[in-house]
Design a protein around this motif. Structure first.
Motif, mmCIF file in Angstrom:
data_model
loop_
_atom_site.group_PDB
_atom_site.id
_atom_site.type_symbol
_atom_site.label_atom_id
_atom_site.label_comp_id
_atom_site.label_asym_id
_atom_site.label_seq_id
_atom_site.Cartn_x
_atom_site.Cartn_y
_atom_site.Cartn_z
ATOM 1 N N SER A 1 0.647 -1.222 0.045
ATOM 2 C CA SER A 1 0.146 -0.060 -0.096
ATOM 3 C C SER A 1 0.825 1.426 0.016
ATOM 4 C CB SER A 1 -0.881 0.037 1.216
ATOM 5 O OG SER A 1 -0.224 0.008 2.298
ATOM 6 N N GLU A 2 1.996 1.190 0.151
ATOM 7 C CA GLU A 2 2.996 2.523 0.241
ATOM 8 C C GLU A 2 4.374 1.831 0.172
ATOM 9 O OE1 GLU A 2 4.588 5.166 3.638
ATOM 10 O OE2 GLU A 2 2.277 4.796 3.793
ATOM 11 N N SER B 1 8.636 3.602 0.327
ATOM 12 C CA SER B 1 9.325 4.875 0.506
ATOM 13 C C SER B 1 10.748 4.444 0.256
ATOM 14 C CB SER B 1 9.134 5.291 1.918
ATOM 15 O OG SER B 1 7.935 5.646 2.398
ATOM 16 N N SER C 1 8.156 8.789 -1.636
ATOM 17 C CA SER C 1 7.305 8.098 -1.074
ATOM 18 C C SER C 1 5.882 7.886 -1.931
ATOM 19 C CB SER C 1 6.792 9.085 0.254
ATOM 20 O OG SER C 1 7.796 8.781 1.016
ATOM 21 N N SER D 1 2.047 6.336 -2.065
ATOM 22 C CA SER D 1 1.173 5.619 -1.379
ATOM 23 C C SER D 1 -0.141 5.349 -2.311
ATOM 24 C CB SER D 1 0.478 6.268 -0.367
ATOM 25 O OG SER D 1 -0.584 5.825 0.482
ATOM 26 N N LYS D 2 -0.583 4.153 -2.340
ATOM 27 C CA LYS D 2 -1.702 3.388 -2.983
ATOM 28 C C LYS D 2 -3.087 4.120 -2.769
ATOM 29 C CE LYS D 2 -1.505 -0.738 -4.776
ATOM 30 N NZ LYS D 2 -1.851 -2.141 -5.017
ATOM 31 N N HIS D 3 -3.201 4.185 -1.323
ATOM 32 C CA HIS D 3 -4.553 4.496 -0.783
ATOM 33 C C HIS D 3 -4.789 6.074 -0.417
ATOM 34 C CE1 HIS D 3 -5.729 0.272 -0.854
ATOM 35 N NE2 HIS D 3 -4.499 0.228 -0.084
#
Length: 170
Positions: free
Chosen positions: A31-32, A34, A48, A50-52
């Motif tokens: 989901s992330e 970095s 960084s 992030s999918k959501h």
């Protein structure tokens, strides 16, 4: 001057690296992601993804070099797209073949050899149309369909962006 060229090449690779991270994020259950790259004391890249969330953070220490990367292809892409001024955007044509990545387009396997295809040539589905180099990897771009090469929209050695129209095969 060679130091500036070296920095520009590093940041060209960073664009492809970021795109690869985004592809990895989309293709996985993550989901992330970095990542922090240290090139030197005052030269680094922090990414960084992030999918959501809506937040996408990217930091580069020498900021002027990173924005120059998208601007560099503009003259080459503008000259390649100039014949299409009277038509719709070449990327919207039904036979458009677009770049699956950021990189450098090569119309031949190596310098001094004939190009993979020429305008008017019949191609089979899956036949190599050109190569897009990304992060020192040569990626063969296959024809998505059988047809005739109607237009070649990039010059040999020109930088290309993700989704940029490369050729028209109808």
């Amino acid at each position: 001057m060679s130091n500036d060229s070296k920095q520009g090449k590093q940041h060209d690779g960073d664009v492809a690296f970021i795109e690869s991270l985004a592809d990895l994020l989309n293709a996985s259950n993550l989901s992330e992601i970095s990542v922090k790259r240290e090139y030197g004391e005052h030269d680094r890249l922090t990414v960084s993804l992030s999918k959501h969330g809506k937040t996408v953070t990217m930091q580069a220490a020498p900021a002027p070099a990173a924005p120059a990367t998208p601007a560099a292809p503009t003259p080459a892409m503008a000259s390649a797209a100039a014949p299409a001024a009277g038509n719709d955007d070449p990327a919207s044509l039904p036979g458009a073949v677009t770049s699956p990545m950021v990189g450098t387009a090569y119309l031949a396997a190596e310098p001094g050899t004939p190009p993979f295809v020429q305008i008017g040539q019949q191609v089979a589905e899956g036949e190599t149309l050109m190569i897009v180099e990304a992060m020192k990897t040569m990626n063969h771009i296959p024809s998505p369909r059988a047809g005739t090469v109607k237009r070649i929209l990039v010059d040999d050695g020109a930088p290309v962006e993700f989704g940029a129209p490369l050729m028209v095969v109808e």
